[in-house]
Design an enzyme around this catalytic site. Structure first.
Site, PDB file in Angstrom:
ATOM      1  CG  ASN A   9      -1.775   1.141   1.392  1.00 10.91           C
ATOM      2  OD1 ASN A   9      -1.719   2.075   0.541  1.00 10.91           O
ATOM      3  ND2 ASN A   9      -1.988   1.329   2.642  1.00 10.91           N
ATOM      4  CE  LYS A  11      -0.221   3.244   4.841  1.00  6.11           C
ATOM      5  NZ  LYS A  11       0.059   3.353   6.093  1.00  6.11           N
ATOM      6  CG  HIS A  96      -5.814   2.002   5.103  1.00  2.17           C
ATOM      7  ND1 HIS A  96      -5.512   2.936   6.034  1.00  2.17           N
ATOM      8  CD2 HIS A  96      -4.543   1.137   4.859  1.00  2.17           C
ATOM      9  CE1 HIS A  96      -4.218   2.619   6.353  1.00  2.17           C
ATOM     10  NE2 HIS A  96      -3.811   1.537   5.800  1.00  2.17           N
ATOM     11  CD  GLU A  98      -2.859   5.558   6.604  1.00  2.00           C
ATOM     12  OE1 GLU A  98      -2.813   5.632   5.406  1.00  2.00           O
ATOM     13  OE2 GLU A  98      -1.850   5.134   7.385  1.00  2.00           O
ATOM     14  CD  GLU A 168      -3.735  -2.399   7.200  1.00  2.00           C
ATOM     15  OE1 GLU A 168      -2.624  -2.732   6.480  1.00  2.00           O
ATOM     16  OE2 GLU A 168      -4.108  -1.435   7.036  1.00  2.00           O
ATOM     17  N   GLY A 174       2.390   2.038  10.933  1.00  2.00           N
ATOM     18  CA  GLY A 174       3.592   2.999  10.690  1.00  2.00           C
ATOM     19  C   GLY A 174       4.279   3.298  11.800  1.00  2.00           C
ATOM     20  CB  SER A 214       5.091  -2.338  11.778  1.00  2.00           C
ATOM     21  OG  SER A 214       4.883  -0.934  12.133  1.00  2.00           O
TER      22      SER A 214
HETATM   23  P1  PGA Z   1       2.632   0.152   7.770  1.00  2.00           P
HETATM   24  O1  PGA Z   1       1.326   0.358   7.022  1.00  2.00           O
HETATM   25  O2  PGA Z   1       3.318  -1.050   6.941  1.00  2.00           O
HETATM   26  O3  PGA Z   1       3.640   1.362   7.149  1.00  2.00           O
HETATM   27  O4  PGA Z   1       2.734  -0.144   8.971  1.00  2.00           O
HETATM   28  C1  PGA Z   1       0.482  -0.663   6.707  1.00  2.00           C
HETATM   29  C2  PGA Z   1      -0.740  -0.122   6.290  1.00  2.00           C
HETATM   30  O5  PGA Z   1      -1.176   0.958   6.460  1.00  2.00           O
HETATM   31  O6  PGA Z   1      -1.386  -0.775   5.348  1.00  2.00           O
END
Ligand code: PGA
Length: 254
Positions: A9, A11, A96, A98, A168, A174, A214
């Site tokens: 992903n 982003k 997601h 976010e 997630e 992140g 992560s």
């Molecule tokens: P990350 O993000 O691997 O940077 O933690 C995962 C995601 O948001 O899908």
């Protein structure tokens, strides 16, 4: 057997030239990686260029969101699932955290977007996961159960058989703080049980449940060892070709 999926992903990162540079470096490193499906999710504006460049390869493309309305129609700023398909993507990330956190995504809009995606022939990767305070309060399973119930409301078993779930935990996204393989496995098993209750054991057995939060080259193998972890949704570590290729090739590095 559930074929693993490793999805990146991106982003709101990478211009078209940056995305194509990634593809150039990444493709040769995964050309022999047949143990899993490989997906990358660029920004909308790069989907067409990236999928053209990946044509005939074992790497497929996802969008990071889709309109809830099937359209076409007067919905300024939205991109329909059919248009995403038209641009060369086969998958779409929906719900997601976010989008839930910053753009008002709800279980209701997730439900509408899943329907639109399935209607257009896309494969939805539906994200669920609890926040830190919810986990600390012992409510993680309750939160995920509610997201599943709302997001999947009134879907048929045949709809559900096209869905990929991504667990997630928001506190792991992140942050560098991955869920332990055991914590993730417990939630994945719970999600599979809920899917079984909603859509039957046959669908639940075949549903791929990805872990996200992560995921890195050095923790992916232990996560993938778990019985109910069928892949990863990778943010930060998918932005760099070598790092994402190492994650895809987790099997060679045990
Ligand atoms: P990350 O993000 O691997 O940077 O933690 C995962 C995601 O948001 O899908």
């Amino acid at each position: 057997m559930r074929r693993p999926i490793i999805a990146g992903n991106w982003k709101m990162y990478k211009t078209i030239p940056e995305a194509l540079e990634f593809v150039r470096d990444f493709k040769p490193q995964v050309v022999a990686s047949t143990h899993c499906e490989i997906v990358i999710a660029p920004v909308f504006t790069a989907i067409k260029s990236v999928s053209d460049r990946l044509e005939g390869s074992n790497v497929e493309v996802a969008a990071q969101d889709a309109a809830a309305e099937p359209g076409p129609g007067a919905f300024t700023g939205e991109v329909s699932a059919a248009m995403i398909k038209d641009s060369g993507a086969r998958w779409v990330i929906i719900g997601h955290s976010e989008r839930r956190q910053f753009y008002g995504e709800t279980d209701e809009s997730v439900n509408a977007k899943i329907r639109a995606a399935i209607g257009a022939g896309l494969l939805p990767i539906v994200c669920v996961g609890e926040k830190l305070d919810e986990r600390d309060a012992g409510r993680a399973e309750q939160v995920v159960e509610a997201q599943l119930a709302g997001g999947m409301r009134n879907l048929t078993a045949s709809d559900a058989s096209r869905i990929i779930v991504a667990y997630e935990p928001v506190w792991a996204i992140g942050t560098g703080r991955t869920a332990t393989p055991e914590t993730a496995q417990t939630m994945h098993a719970f999600i599979r049980t809920r899917f079984g209750a909603m859509f039957g054991a046959g669908v639940a057995d075949n549903t791929r449940i990805l872990y996200g939060g992560s995921v890195k080259p050095d923790n992916v193998a232990a996560l993938m060892d778990q019985a109910d972890i069928d892949g990863g949704l990778v943010g930060g570590a998918s932005l760099e070709a070598d790092s994402f290729a190492r994650i895809v090739n987790y099997k060679d590095r045990s």
